[in-house]
Enzyme design. Structure first.
Site, PDB file in Angstrom:
ATOM      1  NE  ARG A  23      -0.476   0.152   5.001  1.00  0.00           N
ATOM      2  CZ  ARG A  23      -1.054  -0.005   6.194  1.00  0.00           C
ATOM      3  NH1 ARG A  23      -2.345  -0.358   6.258  1.00  0.00           N
ATOM      4  NH2 ARG A  23      -0.360   0.167   7.301  1.00  0.00           N
ATOM      5  CG  ASP A  44       3.805  -4.945   2.971  1.00  0.00           C
ATOM      6  OD1 ASP A  44       3.612  -4.989   4.208  1.00  0.00           O
ATOM      7  OD2 ASP A  44       3.760  -3.900   2.313  1.00  0.00           O
ATOM      8  CG  ASP A  70      10.321  -8.751   9.962  1.00  0.00           C
ATOM      9  OD1 ASP A  70      10.828  -7.620   9.798  1.00  0.00           O
ATOM     10  OD2 ASP A  70      10.196  -9.277  11.090  1.00  0.00           O
ATOM     11  CB  VAL A  71      12.687  -5.101   5.776  1.00  0.00           C
ATOM     12  CG1 VAL A  71      11.802  -5.096   4.545  1.00  0.00           C
ATOM     13  CG2 VAL A  71      12.207  -4.079   6.811  1.00  0.00           C
ATOM     14  CG  ASN A  97       8.328   1.959  -0.026  1.00  0.00           C
ATOM     15  OD1 ASN A  97       8.281   3.178   0.011  1.00  0.00           O
ATOM     16  ND2 ASN A  97       7.314   1.196   0.353  1.00  0.00           N
ATOM     17  CE1 TYR A 166      10.288   7.924   8.498  1.00  0.00           C
ATOM     18  CE2 TYR A 166      10.307  10.261   7.937  1.00  0.00           C
ATOM     19  CZ  TYR A 166      10.100   8.940   7.575  1.00  0.00           C
ATOM     20  OH  TYR A 166       9.717   8.640   6.289  1.00  0.00           O
ATOM     21  CE  LYS A 170      12.524   6.757   5.876  1.00  0.00           C
ATOM     22  NZ  LYS A 170      12.460   5.591   4.962  1.00  0.00           N
ATOM     23  CB  VAL A 201       3.061  11.456  -0.256  1.00  0.00           C
ATOM     24  CG1 VAL A 201       1.971  10.904  -1.178  1.00  0.00           C
ATOM     25  CG2 VAL A 201       4.284  11.879  -1.064  1.00  0.00           C
ATOM     26  CB  THR A 203       0.517   7.567   2.079  1.00  0.00           C
ATOM     27  OG1 THR A 203       1.564   8.031   2.952  1.00  0.00           O
ATOM     28  CG2 THR A 203       0.972   7.715   0.629  1.00  0.00           C
TER      29      THR A 203
END
Length: 272
Positions: A23, A44, A70-71, A97, A166, A170, A201, A203
């Site tokens: 998503r 995902d 699961d990254v 992502n 965060y 990043k 964005v 989302t």
């Protein structure tokens, strides 16, 4: 389907794994990659939404599948790369992502929330780079080179209140991108590694951020928070999923064949 710029078949014959592809930004990127001709594996934790996205891509004529990923788990990465290669016939694009955001003033920082962001945003990206480079380099599982695009954030380039943790994660994605590009080039892996820096964005994650900074007492309303971001953006609007997806397709395509180690702002000028 979200509308994106026409890129015809610039990725025809290539195979992509998109983390967090069920998503939001990841889904839009998966759709844009498929529209450009790539076969796409959705990776995902969201099983139902992930399978639905793969089904949607197949309905458009694309080759697509879903893998539970699961990254933060290396075993999951090994399985995701192997499944991408075996089910879709290759692996030469990774879109790192998947990410999480927890808003908090530094005086109210929750150690567990910060650890979660470090695990997903930093460790998850690093493991993706590790296994993409291993699989794409000569002698690897796929062995044909390729492209990795890491999704950082405008938060890595600006000082916006409430998102210190965060922003830090990043910023780490930015450094991982540049070192990975250097190692890949020096060692002859044939893999270009770049990043994009999305602006806000709307989302689910973006809307949550706007609500959270209000709850933290930084703005009087969500409209005020969004308005402040738009005011800081020279192009005068929020970003769209298509804005980010088109940038990803470009960085994966041969049009970007001499670009590696770059961080591309897709933020309307907010971070300049």
């Amino acid at each position: 389907m979200r509308q994106t710029t026409d890129t015809s078949s610039c990725l025809q014959g290539r195979t992509a794994l998109v983390t967090g592809g069920a998503r939001g930004l990841g889904a839009g990127m998966a759709q844009a990659l498929a529209a450009a001709g790539a076969a796409v594996m959705i990776g995902d934790l969201l099983e139902t939404e992930g399978r639905q996205m793969a089904d949607l891509l197949r309905e458009t004529g694309a080759r697509a599948a879903f893998v539970h990923l699961d990254v933060t788990d290396e075993a999951h990465w090994l399985a995701a790369v192997a499944n991408t290669h075996s089910q879709l016939g290759g692996f030469d694009i990774l879109i790192n992502n998947a990410g999480v955001e927890e808003t908090a003033l530094l005086t109210e920082l929750d150690p567990e929330a910060l650890r979660r962001m470090l695990d997903v945003n930093v460790l998850g990206t690093a493991l993706g780079l590790k296994h993409a480079l291993r699989a794409m380099r000569p002698g690897g599982l796929a062995g044909q080179g390729g492209a990795v695009v890491n999704v950082a954030s405008v938060a890595a380039t600006i000082a916006f209140p409430g998102i210190a943790g965060y922003s830090a994660t990043k910023s780490a994605v930015d450094r991982l991108t540049r070192v990975a590009a250097m190692e890949s080039g020096r060692l002859g892996h044939g893999v270009r590694v770049n990043a994009i820096y999305p602006g806000l964005v709307p989302t689910n994650m973006g809307q949550k951020l706007a609500a959270d900074v209000v709850d933290a007492g930084l703005f009087l309303s969500v409209d005020a928070a969004v308005g402040a971001i738009v005011q800081q953006t020279p192009l005068g609007r929020l970003g769209t999923v298509a804005d980010m997806a088109d940038a990803v397709v470009f960085l994966c395509s041969d049009a970007a064949r001499f670009i590696t180690g770059a961080g591309l702002p897709v933020d309307g000028g907010m971070g300049m």
